[in-house]
Design a protein around this motif. Structure first.
Motif, PDB file in Angstrom:
ATOM      1  N   GLY A   7       0.814  -1.200   0.000  1.00 58.17           N
ATOM      2  CA  GLY A   7       0.000   0.000   0.000  1.00 58.17           C
ATOM      3  C   GLY A   7       0.851   1.255   0.000  1.00 58.17           C
ATOM      4  O   GLY A   7       2.083   1.205   0.082  1.00 58.17           O
ATOM      5  N   GLY A   8       0.188   2.385  -0.092  1.00 52.50           N
ATOM      6  CA  GLY A   8       0.909   3.645  -0.086  1.00 52.50           C
ATOM      7  C   GLY A   8       0.008   4.791  -0.443  1.00 52.50           C
ATOM      8  O   GLY A   8      -1.210   4.637  -0.570  1.00 52.50           O
ATOM      9  N   PHE A  35     -10.253  -7.779   0.883  1.00 54.79           N
ATOM     10  CA  PHE A  35     -11.298  -6.912   1.405  1.00 54.79           C
ATOM     11  C   PHE A  35     -10.677  -5.557   1.715  1.00 54.79           C
ATOM     12  O   PHE A  35      -9.456  -5.423   1.812  1.00 54.79           O
ATOM     13  N   ARG A  36     -11.530  -4.583   1.889  1.00 51.43           N
ATOM     14  CA  ARG A  36     -11.044  -3.272   2.296  1.00 51.43           C
ATOM     15  C   ARG A  36     -12.004  -2.652   3.289  1.00 51.43           C
ATOM     16  O   ARG A  36     -13.196  -2.971   3.306  1.00 51.43           O
ATOM     17  N   GLN A  37     -11.449  -1.766   4.086  1.00 51.22           N
ATOM     18  CA  GLN A  37     -12.273  -1.078   5.072  1.00 51.22           C
ATOM     19  C   GLN A  37     -11.825   0.366   5.166  1.00 51.22           C
ATOM     20  O   GLN A  37     -10.666   0.655   5.526  1.00 51.22           O
ATOM     21  N   ALA A  38     -12.731   1.239   4.841  1.00 52.68           N
ATOM     22  CA  ALA A  38     -12.471   2.668   4.941  1.00 52.68           C
ATOM     23  C   ALA A  38     -12.890   3.150   6.323  1.00 52.68           C
ATOM     24  O   ALA A  38     -13.730   2.520   6.970  1.00 52.68           O
ATOM     25  N   GLU A  87     -12.071   7.166  -3.777  1.00 54.12           N
ATOM     26  CA  GLU A  87     -12.954   6.274  -3.026  1.00 54.12           C
ATOM     27  C   GLU A  87     -12.362   4.886  -2.813  1.00 54.12           C
ATOM     28  O   GLU A  87     -12.947   4.055  -2.114  1.00 54.12           O
ATOM     29  N   ASP A  88     -11.210   4.612  -3.399  1.00 47.42           N
ATOM     30  CA  ASP A  88     -10.500   3.365  -3.132  1.00 47.42           C
ATOM     31  C   ASP A  88      -9.665   3.448  -1.858  1.00 47.42           C
ATOM     32  O   ASP A  88      -9.085   2.440  -1.427  1.00 47.42           O
ATOM     33  N   THR A  89      -9.611   4.614  -1.262  1.00 48.15           N
ATOM     34  CA  THR A  89      -8.847   4.792  -0.034  1.00 48.15           C
ATOM     35  C   THR A  89      -9.409   3.922   1.076  1.00 48.15           C
ATOM     36  O   THR A  89     -10.602   3.998   1.389  1.00 48.15           O
ATOM     37  N   ALA A  90      -8.559   3.086   1.652  1.00 51.75           N
ATOM     38  CA  ALA A  90      -8.991   2.150   2.689  1.00 51.75           C
ATOM     39  C   ALA A  90      -7.790   1.334   3.152  1.00 51.75           C
ATOM     40  O   ALA A  90      -6.721   1.381   2.535  1.00 51.75           O
ATOM     41  N   ASP A  91      -8.000   0.600   4.217  1.00 49.85           N
ATOM     42  CA  ASP A  91      -7.051  -0.452   4.599  1.00 49.85           C
ATOM     43  C   ASP A  91      -7.460  -1.713   3.848  1.00 49.85           C
ATOM     44  O   ASP A  91      -8.630  -2.102   3.862  1.00 49.85           O
ATOM     45  N   TYR A  92      -6.505  -2.349   3.217  1.00 45.28           N
ATOM     46  CA  TYR A  92      -6.770  -3.539   2.425  1.00 45.28           C
ATOM     47  C   TYR A  92      -6.242  -4.778   3.147  1.00 45.28           C
ATOM     48  O   TYR A  92      -5.102  -4.783   3.626  1.00 45.28           O
ATOM     49  N   TYR A  93      -7.087  -5.804   3.179  1.00 41.56           N
ATOM     50  CA  TYR A  93      -6.772  -7.028   3.881  1.00 41.56           C
ATOM     51  C   TYR A  93      -6.861  -8.227   2.935  1.00 41.56           C
ATOM     52  O   TYR A  93      -7.793  -8.315   2.136  1.00 41.56           O
ATOM     53  N   CYS A  94      -5.916  -9.122   3.055  1.00 47.97           N
ATOM     54  CA  CYS A  94      -6.059 -10.389   2.341  1.00 47.97           C
ATOM     55  C   CYS A  94      -6.602 -11.429   3.318  1.00 47.97           C
ATOM     56  O   CYS A  94      -6.422 -11.300   4.536  1.00 47.97           O
ATOM     57  N   TYR A 111      -9.132 -16.984   7.684  1.00 49.61           N
ATOM     58  CA  TYR A 111      -7.777 -16.510   7.956  1.00 49.61           C
ATOM     59  C   TYR A 111      -7.646 -15.073   7.459  1.00 49.61           C
ATOM     60  O   TYR A 111      -7.973 -14.773   6.307  1.00 49.61           O
ATOM     61  N   TRP A 112      -7.169 -14.225   8.329  1.00 49.72           N
ATOM     62  CA  TRP A 112      -7.044 -12.814   7.998  1.00 49.72           C
ATOM     63  C   TRP A 112      -5.640 -12.324   8.325  1.00 49.72           C
ATOM     64  O   TRP A 112      -5.060 -12.711   9.343  1.00 49.72           O
ATOM     65  N   GLY A 113      -5.155 -11.468   7.468  1.00 55.44           N
ATOM     66  CA  GLY A 113      -3.861 -10.862   7.718  1.00 55.44           C
ATOM     67  C   GLY A 113      -4.016  -9.421   8.168  1.00 55.44           C
ATOM     68  O   GLY A 113      -5.116  -8.874   8.174  1.00 55.44           O
ATOM     69  N   GLN A 114      -2.907  -8.828   8.541  1.00 51.23           N
ATOM     70  CA  GLN A 114      -2.912  -7.404   8.847  1.00 51.23           C
ATOM     71  C   GLN A 114      -3.051  -6.617   7.545  1.00 51.23           C
ATOM     72  O   GLN A 114      -2.602  -7.061   6.499  1.00 51.23           O
ATOM     73  N   GLY A 115      -3.683  -5.497   7.628  1.00 52.80           N
ATOM     74  CA  GLY A 115      -3.963  -4.727   6.432  1.00 52.80           C
ATOM     75  C   GLY A 115      -2.800  -3.873   5.983  1.00 52.80           C
ATOM     76  O   GLY A 115      -1.823  -3.663   6.699  1.00 52.80           O
ATOM     77  N   THR A 116      -2.936  -3.385   4.773  1.00 55.01           N
ATOM     78  CA  THR A 116      -1.998  -2.403   4.239  1.00 55.01           C
ATOM     79  C   THR A 116      -2.819  -1.205   3.774  1.00 55.01           C
ATOM     80  O   THR A 116      -3.863  -1.360   3.159  1.00 55.01           O
ATOM     81  N   GLN A 117      -2.347  -0.025   4.107  1.00 57.30           N
ATOM     82  CA  GLN A 117      -3.133   1.171   3.858  1.00 57.30           C
ATOM     83  C   GLN A 117      -2.916   1.700   2.451  1.00 57.30           C
ATOM     84  O   GLN A 117      -1.778   1.856   1.998  1.00 57.30           O
TER      85      GLN A 117
END
Length: 122
Positions: A7-8, A35-38, A87-94, A111-117
């Motif tokens: 992310g970045g 997935f993503r979460q704003a 509007e794609d701004t969010a934390d993204y999770y695999c 199973y969830w990982g830590q997100g990338t912003q």
């Protein structure tokens, strides 16, 4: 364990390539998803891929702009995002799905990982 990275901060119209590396467990028999979460919003489905990469699934909001892929030999999943929008701004999770064919809801994944912003400026 799943770890997302890549992310970045980018400008609208730019591209980003998110990667997810799995460790401690093989996911070659599991569907995988992003997935993503704003801020202030619920986690939402972005894309998924079945166990062998033969089928992919996308949310309408990213269809045509994103491509999910996987490398079972490397135990990795990648999300290529193009033509990014604010509007794609969010934390993204695999996430690793319960079954070989993934669903589009969080409950379909165990199973969830830590997100990338990801931050997209206009």
């Amino acid at each position: 364990q799943l770890q997302a990275f890549g992310g970045g901060l980018v400008q609208a119209g730019d591209s980003l390539r998110l990667s997810c590396a799995a460790s401690g467990r093989r996911f070659s028999n599991n569907g995988m998803g992003w997935f993503r979460q704003a801020p202030g919003k619920e986690r939402e489905f972005v894309a998924a891929i079945n166990w062998n990469g033969g089928r992919t699934y996308y949310a309408d909001s990213v269809k045509g702009r994103c491509a999910i892929s996987r490398d079972n030999a490397k135990n990795t999943v990648t999300l290529q995002m193009n033509s990014l929008k604010p509007e794609d701004t969010a934390d993204y999770y695999c996430a690793g799905a319960r079954f070989a064919v993934p669903g589009n809801g969080p409950d379909d994944y165990s199973y969830w990982g830590q997100g990338t912003q990801v931050t997209v400026s206009s």
